[in-house]
Every structure is written in C-alpha cells, then in structure tokens.
Design an enzyme around this catalytic site. Structure first.
Site, short mmCIF file in Angstrom:
data_model
loop_
_atom_site.label_atom_id
_atom_site.label_comp_id
_atom_site.label_asym_id
_atom_site.label_seq_id
_atom_site.Cartn_x
_atom_site.Cartn_y
_atom_site.Cartn_z
N TYR A 184 0.85 -1.21 0.00
CA TYR A 184 0.00 0.00 0.00
C TYR A 184 0.88 1.25 0.00
CZ TYR A 184 -3.71 3.28 1.35
OH TYR A 184 -4.59 4.34 1.39
P1 NDP Z 1 -13.62 2.91 0.45
O1 NDP Z 1 -13.28 1.48 0.52
O2 NDP Z 1 -14.82 3.40 1.19
O3 NDP Z 1 -13.75 3.38 -1.06
C1 NDP Z 1 -12.94 2.85 -2.07
C2 NDP Z 1 -13.61 3.13 -3.40
O4 NDP Z 1 -12.77 2.65 -4.44
C3 NDP Z 1 -14.95 2.42 -3.54
O5 NDP Z 1 -15.87 3.29 -4.13
C4 NDP Z 1 -14.64 1.26 -4.46
O6 NDP Z 1 -15.77 0.99 -5.26
C5 NDP Z 1 -13.54 1.85 -5.31
N1 NDP Z 1 -12.73 0.80 -5.91
C6 NDP Z 1 -11.95 -0.10 -5.28
N2 NDP Z 1 -11.39 -0.92 -6.17
C7 NDP Z 1 -11.82 -0.51 -7.39
C8 NDP Z 1 -11.60 -0.95 -8.71
N3 NDP Z 1 -10.80 -1.99 -8.98
N4 NDP Z 1 -12.20 -0.30 -9.72
C9 NDP Z 1 -13.02 0.75 -9.47
N5 NDP Z 1 -13.27 1.21 -8.25
C10 NDP Z 1 -12.67 0.59 -7.22
O7 NDP Z 1 -12.31 3.66 0.97
P2 NDP Z 1 -11.87 5.19 0.97
O8 NDP Z 1 -12.97 6.08 0.62
O9 NDP Z 1 -11.13 5.41 2.22
O10 NDP Z 1 -10.79 5.15 -0.20
C11 NDP Z 1 -10.75 6.10 -1.23
C12 NDP Z 1 -9.29 6.42 -1.51
O11 NDP Z 1 -8.74 7.11 -0.37
C13 NDP Z 1 -8.38 5.22 -1.75
O12 NDP Z 1 -7.52 5.48 -2.83
C14 NDP Z 1 -7.58 5.14 -0.46
O13 NDP Z 1 -6.34 4.52 -0.64
C15 NDP Z 1 -7.46 6.61 -0.11
N6 NDP Z 1 -7.11 6.86 1.27
C16 NDP Z 1 -7.95 6.48 2.28
C17 NDP Z 1 -7.61 6.71 3.58
C18 NDP Z 1 -8.48 6.29 4.71
O14 NDP Z 1 -8.02 6.36 5.87
N7 NDP Z 1 -9.72 5.91 4.49
C19 NDP Z 1 -6.35 7.39 3.94
C20 NDP Z 1 -5.55 7.75 2.81
C21 NDP Z 1 -5.94 7.50 1.52
P3 NDP Z 1 -16.26 -0.48 -5.71
O15 NDP Z 1 -15.93 -1.43 -4.61
O16 NDP Z 1 -17.72 -0.29 -5.95
O17 NDP Z 1 -15.52 -0.74 -6.97
#
Ligand code: NDP
Length: 254
Positions: A158
């Site tokens: 990650y």
């Molecule tokens: P969530 O798991 O709530 O959201 C992740 C989103 O990414 C979902 O909408 C999911 O949709 C989508 N996703 C995952 N894999 C795929 C794929 N292969 N194709 C298309 N869409 C995909 O987590 P967060 O909102 O926290 O994450 C959003 C971003 O923020 C990420 O990049 C994460 O690394 C980053 N982040 C988060 C932090 C945290 O503490 N939460 C801290 C730092 C960064 P679906 O499953 O429907 O495809």
C-alpha cells in the site's frame, strides 16, 4: 468570481460508490459540478445518482474497474459524449489490503494493490489527459495517502502504491503544465470509510494508535478530504500543480 467552487464543471470521480468518493460526489455536486461517478458496485452508484438528481444536480454513473484500461476509457468517453467535455477528475478509487509484515505478504496482495492503486490511476490519467488536451486544459486530483509520504506499519505494498501515485502526479503535472492541465494529489490521513472500518475491525487498538500519532488526535470524516480535492480542482488555485496536499491532522508533519 462565482460563489460555487466548481460551477459548470464536468468532473469525473472514481471510486464514488463509498467513502471519500461518495463524499466527493456530494461536495462537488453541491459546489455546482456535473459529476460522472464510477466504481464496481452499481447499486451504490445508482442510489447516489438518484440522490443527487433529487437535489436537481446533473449526475451519471459508469460501472467499471479502474484497473481495466477500457473501463477507465468508457467513463471519460461518457463524460465527453453526454456533457461535451471533461474539466476535472478525482482519481480516488483505491484499496487498502491486508496489514501484514512485508516478508509475510503474498505476491497476490502486492499485485492486486498495484493493479488498482497504481495502474488504476495510470489508466485514468491517460484517458483524462487525452480528453482534456483538445480543450486546452483541465484539473486532476489523485488520491494518494499519508502512506505516499511516510511509512505506516505493516502495509508495504500500500505504501509503495501510494508513493507511486505521488510519482505519477508529479510526472503528469510536469509534462502537461504548459498545456493547461494541473495535476495535484491529496494525501489523506486516517479517514472514516470502508477501508478503515475494515482495518480497525481486524486490528484492535489500531485506531487509537493512529489517532495518538495524529496531532489533532482524531480520524477525518470523508467530507474533509473531498473539500480539499474540490479546491484543488477549482479555478481558485491556478498556479498550483504537482503538489501533494496532506489532509491529515498533522500526521505527516512528524
Ligand atoms: P472505500 O473502501 O470506502 O472506497 C474505495 C472506493 O474505491 C470504492 O468506491 C470502491 O468501489 C472503489 N474501488 C476499489 N477498487 C476498485 C476498482 N478496482 N475499480 C473501481 N473502483 C474501485 O475507501 P476510501 O474512501 O477510504 O478510499 C478512497 C481512496 O482514499 C483510496 O484510494 C484510499 O487509498 C485513499 N485513502 C484512504 C484513507 C483512509 O483512511 N480511508 C487514507 C488515505 C488514503 P467499488 O468497490 O464499488 O468498486
């Protein structure tokens, strides 16, 4: 200047089906943007689009996997075909993966994280930039992480993936600055979403540990990250490109 940050802008948001992406859809649309939402879970995207349309906002969704180049292309194509252009993109989709010591992490976990977090941003950037160039510009925000700036415990793939997002942000910003495209990143600290709910459930004490390392002593709400991304996508910061903005309560400042 218009009072809405994103008035009349067409903005693509990847990973809009939960967490920060869902918050971004609400914030951007509340700031006047037409939003095109992507993710794999159609039920979530459809419900969010109807919620936004109920508030008289313009919104559409495209079901797709960011790690598949053709899917990333379809989302950009829909924005251009339906709304005539793409002004902005928030490349937010990402996965967390297991919290495991590096020497015990499997190749599968490494490959999956790299495919979604790095290839996903790569796929989106290429299609978005190609759509923005003929119009003379646009703004892109990639979602990295504090793990793109510093190490966090037991999350090597990650961390590597989020450092790569910083690298792609800087490379694209450098390459397209003279052609009117700004590319920046946000680096969120721990934020309440499905990733962290899952991490905290599987690792008792992790939330308290992370909060204790965060000067503000808490986890962010997804809207706090979305607000920063909205500003970076707006015309309020025209000289800002290639930067990585920590939105982390001071975590990466240690
Ligand atoms: P969530 O798991 O709530 O959201 C992740 C989103 O990414 C979902 O909408 C999911 O949709 C989508 N996703 C995952 N894999 C795929 C794929 N292969 N194709 C298309 N869409 C995909 O987590 P967060 O909102 O926290 O994450 C959003 C971003 O923020 C990420 O990049 C994460 O690394 C980053 N982040 C988060 C932090 C945290 O503490 N939460 C801290 C730092 C960064 P679906 O499953 O429907 O495809």
């Amino acid at each position: 200047m218009d009072s809405e940050l994103l008035a009349d802008k067409v903005v693509l948001i990847t990973g809009a089906s939960s967490g920060i992406g869902t918050a971004a859809a609400r914030v951007f649309s509340g700031e006047g943007a037409t939003v095109v939402l992507t993710g794999r879970r159609e039920d979530r995207l459809a419900a969010l689009v109807s919620e936004l349309q109920d508030r008289k906002a313009e919104a559409s969704y495209v079901v797709g996997d960011v790690s598949v180049a053709a899917d990333a292309g379809r989302a950009v194509d829909l924005a251009v075909a339906r709304y005539g252009r793409l002004d902005g993109a928030f490349n937010n989709a990402g996965i967390g993966g297991d919290r495991t010591p590096l020497h015990l992490m499997t190749d599968d976990v490494y490959d999956t994280i790299m495919d979604v977090n790095v290839r996903g941003v790569w796929n989106c950037l290429r299609h978005e930039i190609a759509a923005m160039l003929p119009r003379g510009g646009g703004a892109i925000v990639n979602n990295s992480s504090v793990a793109g700036l510093v190490a966090i415990p037991a999350a090597a793939p990650y961390i590597a993936s989020k450092h790569a997002v910083v690298g792609l942000t800087r490379a694209a910003a450098d390459e397209y600055a003279a052609r009117g495209i700004r590319v920046n990143a946000v680096a969120p600290g721990t934020t309440r979403s499905e990733i962290t709910v899952d991490w905290f459930a599987r690792n008792p004490g992790l939330e308290q540990m992370v909060n204790s390392l965060t000067p503000q002593g808490r986890t962010a709400e997804p809207e706090e990250i979305a607000e920063a991304a909205a500003w970076l996508l707006s015309d309020r910061c025209p000289f800002l490109t290639g930067t990585v903005l920590p939105v982390d309560g001071g975590f990466a400042n240690h």
